[in-house]
Design an enzyme around this catalytic site. Structure first.
Site, PDB file in Angstrom:
ATOM      1  N   HIS A  59       7.954  -1.088  12.700  1.00 33.50           N
ATOM      2  CA  HIS A  59       6.887  -1.680  11.906  1.00 33.50           C
ATOM      3  C   HIS A  59       7.220  -3.158  11.699  1.00 33.50           C
ATOM      4  CE1 HIS A  59       3.325  -1.350   9.577  1.00 33.50           C
ATOM      5  NE2 HIS A  59       3.873  -1.408   8.383  1.00 33.50           N
TER       6      HIS A  59
ATOM      7  N   HIS B 235      -3.392   7.772   7.037  1.00 32.52           N
ATOM      8  CA  HIS B 235      -3.304   6.309   7.018  1.00 32.52           C
ATOM      9  C   HIS B 235      -4.374   5.675   7.908  1.00 32.52           C
ATOM     10  CE1 HIS B 235      -1.339   2.292   7.356  1.00 32.52           C
ATOM     11  NE2 HIS B 235      -0.783   2.590   6.204  1.00 32.52           N
TER      12      HIS B 235
ATOM     13  N   ASP C  33       4.632   4.009   8.380  1.00 36.60           N
ATOM     14  CA  ASP C  33       3.865   3.118   9.255  1.00 36.60           C
ATOM     15  C   ASP C  33       4.719   2.770  10.467  1.00 36.60           C
ATOM     16  OD1 ASP C  33       2.053   3.173   7.223  1.00 36.60           O
ATOM     17  OD2 ASP C  33       1.970   1.003   6.892  1.00 36.60           O
TER      18      ASP C  33
ATOM     19  N   ASP D 104       0.818  -1.226   0.000  1.00 39.29           N
ATOM     20  CA  ASP D 104       0.000   0.000   0.000  1.00 39.29           C
ATOM     21  C   ASP D 104       0.851   1.275   0.000  1.00 39.29           C
ATOM     22  OD1 ASP D 104       0.642  -0.736   2.712  1.00 39.29           O
ATOM     23  OD2 ASP D 104      -0.921   0.599   3.473  1.00 39.29           O
ATOM     24  N   HIS D 105       2.185   1.102   0.005  1.00 41.13           N
ATOM     25  CA  HIS D 105       3.103   2.247  -0.079  1.00 41.13           C
ATOM     26  C   HIS D 105       3.994   2.166  -1.319  1.00 41.13           C
ATOM     27  CE1 HIS D 105       2.463   3.587   4.181  1.00 41.13           C
ATOM     28  NE2 HIS D 105       1.897   2.389   4.171  1.00 41.13           N
TER      29      HIS D 105
HETATM   30 ZN   LIG Z   1       3.053  -1.035   6.436  1.00 38.13          ZN
HETATM   31 ZN   LIG Z   2       0.510   1.162   5.257  1.00 40.12          ZN
END
Ligand SMILES: [Zn+2]
Ligand SMILES: [Zn+2]
Length: 317
Positions: free
Chosen positions: A144, A273, A215, A70-71
Protein backbone atom coordinates in the site's frame (compact mmCIF):
# COMPACT_ATOMS: atom_id res chain seq x y z
CA UNK A 1 -16.50 -25.19 20.45
CA UNK A 2 -15.88 -21.50 20.13
CA UNK A 3 -18.05 -19.91 17.47
CA UNK A 4 -16.34 -17.37 15.24
CA UNK A 5 -18.49 -14.69 13.68
CA UNK A 6 -17.55 -11.78 11.48
CA UNK A 7 -19.60 -8.56 11.40
CA UNK A 8 -18.80 -5.91 8.82
CA UNK A 9 -19.13 -2.49 10.43
CA UNK A 10 -17.89 -0.46 7.46
CA UNK A 11 -17.38 -1.60 3.86
CA UNK A 12 -16.68 1.61 1.94
CA UNK A 13 -13.34 3.18 1.03
CA UNK A 14 -12.06 6.69 1.65
CA UNK A 15 -15.12 8.57 2.92
CA UNK A 16 -18.46 7.33 4.27
CA UNK A 17 -21.39 7.18 1.84
CA UNK A 18 -25.11 6.85 2.63
CA UNK A 19 -24.85 3.11 2.07
CA UNK A 20 -21.47 2.33 3.60
CA UNK A 21 -19.35 3.51 6.46
CA UNK A 22 -15.54 3.44 6.34
CA UNK A 23 -13.49 0.40 7.31
CA UNK A 24 -14.07 -1.67 10.45
CA UNK A 25 -14.72 -5.37 10.93
CA UNK A 26 -15.58 -7.24 14.12
CA UNK A 27 -14.46 -10.79 14.90
CA UNK A 28 -16.79 -12.07 17.61
CA UNK A 29 -16.02 -15.00 19.93
CA UNK A 30 -19.35 -15.24 21.78
CA UNK A 31 -18.42 -18.12 24.13
CA UNK A 32 -15.46 -16.14 25.36
CA UNK A 33 -17.59 -13.04 25.85
CA UNK A 34 -15.21 -10.97 23.77
CA UNK A 35 -14.68 -9.60 20.31
CA UNK A 36 -11.84 -8.10 18.32
CA UNK A 37 -11.90 -5.17 15.92
CA UNK A 38 -9.95 -4.94 12.69
CA UNK A 39 -9.53 -1.26 11.73
CA UNK A 40 -11.57 1.56 13.15
CA UNK A 41 -12.76 4.16 10.66
CA UNK A 42 -14.67 7.21 11.88
CA UNK A 43 -18.20 6.35 13.00
CA UNK A 44 -17.34 2.77 13.97
CA UNK A 45 -18.84 3.28 17.42
CA UNK A 46 -22.18 4.24 15.83
CA UNK A 47 -22.10 1.08 13.73
CA UNK A 48 -21.47 -0.95 16.89
CA UNK A 49 -24.66 0.53 18.37
CA UNK A 50 -26.53 -0.78 15.32
CA UNK A 51 -24.99 -4.26 15.72
CA UNK A 52 -26.78 -5.21 18.92
CA UNK A 53 -24.92 -8.51 19.44
CA UNK A 54 -21.57 -6.85 20.14
CA UNK A 55 -20.95 -4.54 23.07
CA UNK A 56 -18.12 -2.05 23.30
CA UNK A 57 -17.41 -3.19 26.87
CA UNK A 58 -16.47 -6.67 25.54
CA UNK A 59 -13.94 -5.40 22.99
CA UNK A 60 -10.47 -6.66 23.97
CA UNK A 61 -8.17 -6.34 20.93
CA UNK A 62 -7.90 -3.91 18.02
CA UNK A 63 -5.77 -4.70 14.96
CA UNK A 64 -4.95 -1.78 12.67
CA UNK A 65 -3.90 -2.69 9.13
CA UNK A 66 -2.43 0.78 8.48
CA UNK A 67 -2.80 4.37 9.60
CA UNK A 68 -4.88 5.93 6.81
CA UNK A 69 -7.71 7.96 8.30
CA UNK A 70 -10.51 5.78 6.93
CA UNK A 71 -9.10 2.92 9.06
CA UNK A 72 -8.05 4.89 12.12
CA UNK A 73 -10.00 8.05 12.89
CA UNK A 74 -12.74 6.29 14.87
CA UNK A 75 -10.30 5.10 17.50
CA UNK A 76 -10.20 7.93 20.09
CA UNK A 77 -13.99 8.32 20.17
CA UNK A 78 -14.59 4.59 20.36
CA UNK A 79 -12.14 4.19 23.24
CA UNK A 80 -13.56 7.23 25.02
CA UNK A 81 -17.09 5.79 24.83
CA UNK A 82 -16.12 2.31 25.99
CA UNK A 83 -15.95 3.21 29.69
CA UNK A 84 -18.25 6.23 29.56
CA UNK A 85 -21.29 4.72 27.87
CA UNK A 86 -20.82 1.03 28.45
CA UNK A 87 -18.83 0.61 31.64
CA UNK A 88 -15.97 -1.27 29.95
CA UNK A 89 -13.16 -1.63 32.50
CA UNK A 90 -11.06 -4.54 31.12
CA UNK A 91 -7.86 -3.80 29.21
CA UNK A 92 -7.74 -3.22 25.44
CA UNK A 93 -4.67 -3.99 23.38
CA UNK A 94 -4.10 -2.14 20.11
CA UNK A 95 -1.82 -3.70 17.49
CA UNK A 96 -0.68 -1.54 14.60
CA UNK A 97 2.22 -0.17 12.58
CA UNK A 98 4.75 2.25 14.03
CA UNK A 99 3.15 5.60 14.80
CA UNK A 100 -0.11 4.53 16.49
CA UNK A 101 1.23 5.20 19.96
CA UNK A 102 2.56 8.68 19.17
CA UNK A 103 -0.67 9.64 17.43
CA UNK A 104 -2.98 8.32 20.13
CA UNK A 105 -0.98 9.79 23.00
CA UNK A 106 -0.88 13.24 21.32
CA UNK A 107 -4.66 13.08 20.84
CA UNK A 108 -5.20 12.13 24.48
CA UNK A 109 -2.92 14.86 25.72
CA UNK A 110 -4.50 17.55 23.58
CA UNK A 111 -8.00 16.54 24.67
CA UNK A 112 -7.09 16.04 28.32
CA UNK A 113 -8.63 12.60 27.99
CA UNK A 114 -8.38 9.40 30.06
CA UNK A 115 -9.90 6.07 29.12
CA UNK A 116 -10.67 4.60 32.54
CA UNK A 117 -9.17 1.23 31.58
CA UNK A 118 -5.69 0.06 30.58
CA UNK A 119 -4.76 0.50 26.90
CA UNK A 120 -1.70 -1.39 25.66
CA UNK A 121 -0.18 -0.52 22.31
CA UNK A 122 1.93 -3.06 20.44
CA UNK A 123 3.93 -2.17 17.31
CA UNK A 124 3.38 -4.85 14.68
CA UNK A 125 6.19 -6.57 12.83
CA UNK A 126 5.80 -9.40 10.29
CA UNK A 127 5.20 -12.76 11.97
CA UNK A 128 3.31 -13.70 15.13
CA UNK A 129 1.52 -10.71 16.61
CA UNK A 130 -0.14 -12.40 19.58
CA UNK A 131 -1.29 -15.82 20.75
CA UNK A 132 -3.55 -16.99 23.57
CA UNK A 133 -3.41 -20.75 23.15
CA UNK A 134 -6.69 -20.90 21.26
CA UNK A 135 -5.95 -18.32 18.54
CA UNK A 136 -2.73 -16.97 17.05
CA UNK A 137 -2.69 -13.78 15.00
CA UNK A 138 0.00 -13.35 12.35
CA UNK A 139 0.87 -10.31 10.26
CA UNK A 140 2.35 -10.05 6.78
CA UNK A 141 3.39 -6.84 5.02
CA UNK A 142 1.12 -5.87 2.13
CA UNK A 143 1.56 -3.38 -0.74
CA UNK A 144 0.00 0.00 0.00
CA UNK A 145 1.14 3.63 -0.04
CA UNK A 146 2.23 3.50 3.61
CA UNK A 147 3.35 0.67 5.91
CA UNK A 148 0.44 -1.79 5.95
CA UNK A 149 -0.23 -5.32 7.19
CA UNK A 150 -2.61 -8.13 6.45
CA UNK A 151 -3.64 -10.26 9.46
CA UNK A 152 -4.41 -13.97 9.77
CA UNK A 153 -6.37 -15.21 12.77
CA UNK A 154 -5.45 -18.89 13.11
CA UNK A 155 -7.24 -21.24 15.48
CA UNK A 156 -5.17 -24.02 17.10
CA UNK A 157 -5.58 -27.60 15.83
CA UNK A 158 -8.46 -29.44 17.44
CA UNK A 159 -8.16 -32.94 18.89
CA UNK A 160 -10.13 -35.58 17.02
CA UNK A 161 -13.70 -36.46 17.88
CA UNK A 162 -14.26 -39.32 20.38
CA UNK A 163 -16.36 -42.00 18.73
CA UNK A 164 -18.99 -42.60 21.39
CA UNK A 165 -21.01 -45.06 19.26
CA UNK A 166 -17.96 -47.25 18.64
CA UNK A 167 -17.12 -47.21 22.35
CA UNK A 168 -20.67 -48.22 23.24
CA UNK A 169 -20.58 -51.00 20.62
CA UNK A 170 -17.47 -52.40 22.32
CA UNK A 171 -19.46 -52.57 25.55
CA UNK A 172 -17.39 -49.92 27.34
CA UNK A 173 -19.52 -48.42 30.10
CA UNK A 174 -19.92 -44.61 29.84
CA UNK A 175 -18.14 -42.73 32.61
CA UNK A 176 -14.55 -42.04 33.61
CA UNK A 177 -13.17 -44.62 31.15
CA UNK A 178 -14.40 -42.45 28.28
CA UNK A 179 -12.26 -39.59 29.55
CA UNK A 180 -9.13 -41.77 29.62
CA UNK A 181 -9.78 -43.17 26.15
CA UNK A 182 -10.48 -39.67 24.82
CA UNK A 183 -7.07 -38.61 26.11
CA UNK A 184 -5.53 -41.44 24.03
CA UNK A 185 -4.70 -43.72 26.99
CA UNK A 186 -5.13 -47.51 26.90
CA UNK A 187 -7.71 -48.93 29.27
CA UNK A 188 -8.21 -52.44 30.65
CA UNK A 189 -11.86 -53.41 30.96
CA UNK A 190 -13.34 -55.57 33.73
CA UNK A 191 -13.40 -58.57 31.37
CA UNK A 192 -9.67 -58.22 30.67
CA UNK A 193 -9.87 -56.63 27.19
CA UNK A 194 -7.38 -53.84 26.54
CA UNK A 195 -8.73 -50.91 24.48
CA UNK A 196 -6.39 -48.36 22.91
CA UNK A 197 -7.79 -44.83 23.20
CA UNK A 198 -6.26 -43.81 19.86
CA UNK A 199 -8.46 -46.37 18.09
CA UNK A 200 -11.57 -44.46 19.23
CA UNK A 201 -10.41 -40.93 18.53
CA UNK A 202 -10.78 -39.50 15.03
CA UNK A 203 -8.03 -37.56 13.22
CA UNK A 204 -6.87 -34.16 14.44
CA UNK A 205 -8.86 -31.38 12.80
CA UNK A 206 -7.29 -28.16 11.51
CA UNK A 207 -8.31 -24.94 13.23
CA UNK A 208 -10.12 -22.23 11.34
CA UNK A 209 -8.24 -19.40 9.68
CA UNK A 210 -9.62 -15.97 8.74
CA UNK A 211 -7.45 -13.49 6.83
CA UNK A 212 -7.89 -9.72 6.51
CA UNK A 213 -6.04 -8.03 3.65
CA UNK A 214 -6.38 -4.40 4.69
CA UNK A 215 -5.65 -2.00 1.82
CA UNK A 216 -3.30 -3.48 -0.75
CA UNK A 217 -2.38 -3.93 -4.36
CA UNK A 218 -1.22 -7.39 -5.51
CA UNK A 219 0.81 -8.81 -2.58
CA UNK A 220 2.57 -12.19 -2.73
CA UNK A 221 3.12 -11.97 1.06
CA UNK A 222 -0.65 -11.90 1.56
CA UNK A 223 -1.14 -14.93 -0.68
CA UNK A 224 1.36 -16.82 1.50
CA UNK A 225 -0.35 -15.67 4.70
CA UNK A 226 -3.75 -16.80 3.40
CA UNK A 227 -2.74 -20.31 2.24
CA UNK A 228 -5.74 -22.62 2.72
CA UNK A 229 -7.65 -20.11 4.86
CA UNK A 230 -11.34 -20.69 5.51
CA UNK A 231 -12.18 -17.09 4.72
CA UNK A 232 -10.27 -14.28 3.01
CA UNK A 233 -11.65 -10.78 3.51
CA UNK A 234 -10.00 -8.76 0.76
CA UNK A 235 -10.36 -5.17 -0.30
CA UNK A 236 -11.72 -4.59 -3.81
CA UNK A 237 -11.84 -0.82 -4.10
CA UNK A 238 -12.10 -0.89 -7.89
CA UNK A 239 -13.18 -2.90 -10.89
CA UNK A 240 -10.46 -4.14 -13.24
CA UNK A 241 -11.84 -1.58 -15.72
CA UNK A 242 -10.42 1.09 -13.39
CA UNK A 243 -7.12 -0.73 -12.92
CA UNK A 244 -5.13 2.47 -13.48
CA UNK A 245 -6.85 4.09 -10.47
CA UNK A 246 -6.12 1.01 -8.39
CA UNK A 247 -2.46 0.96 -9.39
CA UNK A 248 -2.03 4.66 -8.69
CA UNK A 249 -3.43 4.35 -5.16
CA UNK A 250 -2.00 0.87 -4.39
CA UNK A 251 -5.45 -0.66 -4.08
CA UNK A 252 -6.93 -3.92 -5.35
CA UNK A 253 -9.47 -4.56 -8.06
CA UNK A 254 -12.00 -7.39 -7.73
CA UNK A 255 -9.77 -9.33 -10.12
CA UNK A 256 -6.68 -8.86 -7.94
CA UNK A 257 -8.65 -10.00 -4.86
CA UNK A 258 -10.03 -13.07 -6.66
CA UNK A 259 -6.57 -14.00 -7.96
CA UNK A 260 -5.22 -13.81 -4.39
CA UNK A 261 -8.06 -16.08 -3.19
CA UNK A 262 -7.41 -18.56 -6.00
CA UNK A 263 -3.63 -18.56 -5.58
CA UNK A 264 -3.90 -19.00 -1.79
CA UNK A 265 -6.44 -21.82 -2.18
CA UNK A 266 -8.85 -20.29 0.33
CA UNK A 267 -12.37 -21.64 0.81
CA UNK A 268 -14.32 -18.41 0.54
CA UNK A 269 -13.73 -14.79 -0.41
CA UNK A 270 -15.57 -11.73 0.87
CA UNK A 271 -14.94 -8.45 -0.91
CA UNK A 272 -15.08 -5.11 0.91
CA UNK A 273 -13.73 -1.48 0.86
CA UNK A 274 -15.65 -0.45 -2.25
CA UNK A 275 -15.22 2.88 -4.00
CA UNK A 276 -18.34 5.05 -3.79
CA UNK A 277 -18.07 5.58 -7.58
CA UNK A 278 -19.93 2.28 -8.14
CA UNK A 279 -22.88 3.13 -5.87
CA UNK A 280 -24.50 6.18 -7.41
CA UNK A 281 -25.44 4.81 -10.81
CA UNK A 282 -23.19 7.36 -12.56
CA UNK A 283 -20.74 4.71 -13.66
CA UNK A 284 -21.63 1.88 -16.02
CA UNK A 285 -19.75 -0.33 -13.66
CA UNK A 286 -21.51 -1.23 -10.41
CA UNK A 287 -20.90 -3.65 -7.57
CA UNK A 288 -22.54 -6.49 -9.49
CA UNK A 289 -19.83 -5.96 -12.10
CA UNK A 290 -17.20 -6.42 -9.41
CA UNK A 291 -18.90 -9.59 -8.17
CA UNK A 292 -19.14 -11.10 -11.66
CA UNK A 293 -15.54 -10.15 -12.35
CA UNK A 294 -14.32 -11.88 -9.19
CA UNK A 295 -16.52 -14.98 -9.60
CA UNK A 296 -15.07 -15.60 -13.05
CA UNK A 297 -11.77 -16.26 -11.31
CA UNK A 298 -12.95 -17.43 -7.87
CA UNK A 299 -16.59 -18.63 -7.75
CA UNK A 300 -16.90 -18.68 -3.92
CA UNK A 301 -17.00 -14.89 -3.75
CA UNK A 302 -19.51 -12.64 -1.98
CA UNK A 303 -19.79 -8.90 -1.50
CA UNK A 304 -19.80 -7.54 2.04
CA UNK A 305 -22.18 -4.82 3.13
CA UNK A 306 -22.46 -2.85 6.37
CA UNK A 307 -23.77 -4.98 9.26
CA UNK A 308 -23.44 -8.24 7.30
CA UNK A 309 -22.87 -11.11 9.75
CA UNK A 310 -21.04 -14.24 8.62
CA UNK A 311 -20.25 -17.18 10.83
CA UNK A 312 -17.13 -19.22 10.09
CA UNK A 313 -17.96 -22.89 10.72
CA UNK A 314 -15.33 -25.50 11.39
CA UNK A 315 -14.51 -27.49 8.28
CA UNK A 316 -15.26 -31.20 8.54
CA UNK A 317 -12.77 -33.47 6.87
ZN1 LIG B 1 -5.31 2.98 2.82
ZN1 LIG C 1 -8.82 2.42 3.05
Amino acid sequence: MTAVEITFLGTGSGAPSRARNVSATALHLPQRGEWWLIDCGEGTQHQILRASHIRLSQLTRIFLTHLHGDHLFGLPGLLASRALAQGGVGPVTIYGPEGVEVWLKATLRAAGMRFGFPVNIVTVKPGVVCTDGEFTVMAAPVRHRIEAYGYAVQEAEQTGRFEVEAAAALGIPPGPLYGQLKAGKSVTLADGRVIEGASLVGPTRPGRCIVFSGDTGPAPELVLLAQGADLLIHEATYSEQDRSLADRAAHATATIAAEAARDAGVHALLLTHFSARYEGGESEVNLETLLTEARTIFPETRLAHDLLRVSVPRREQ
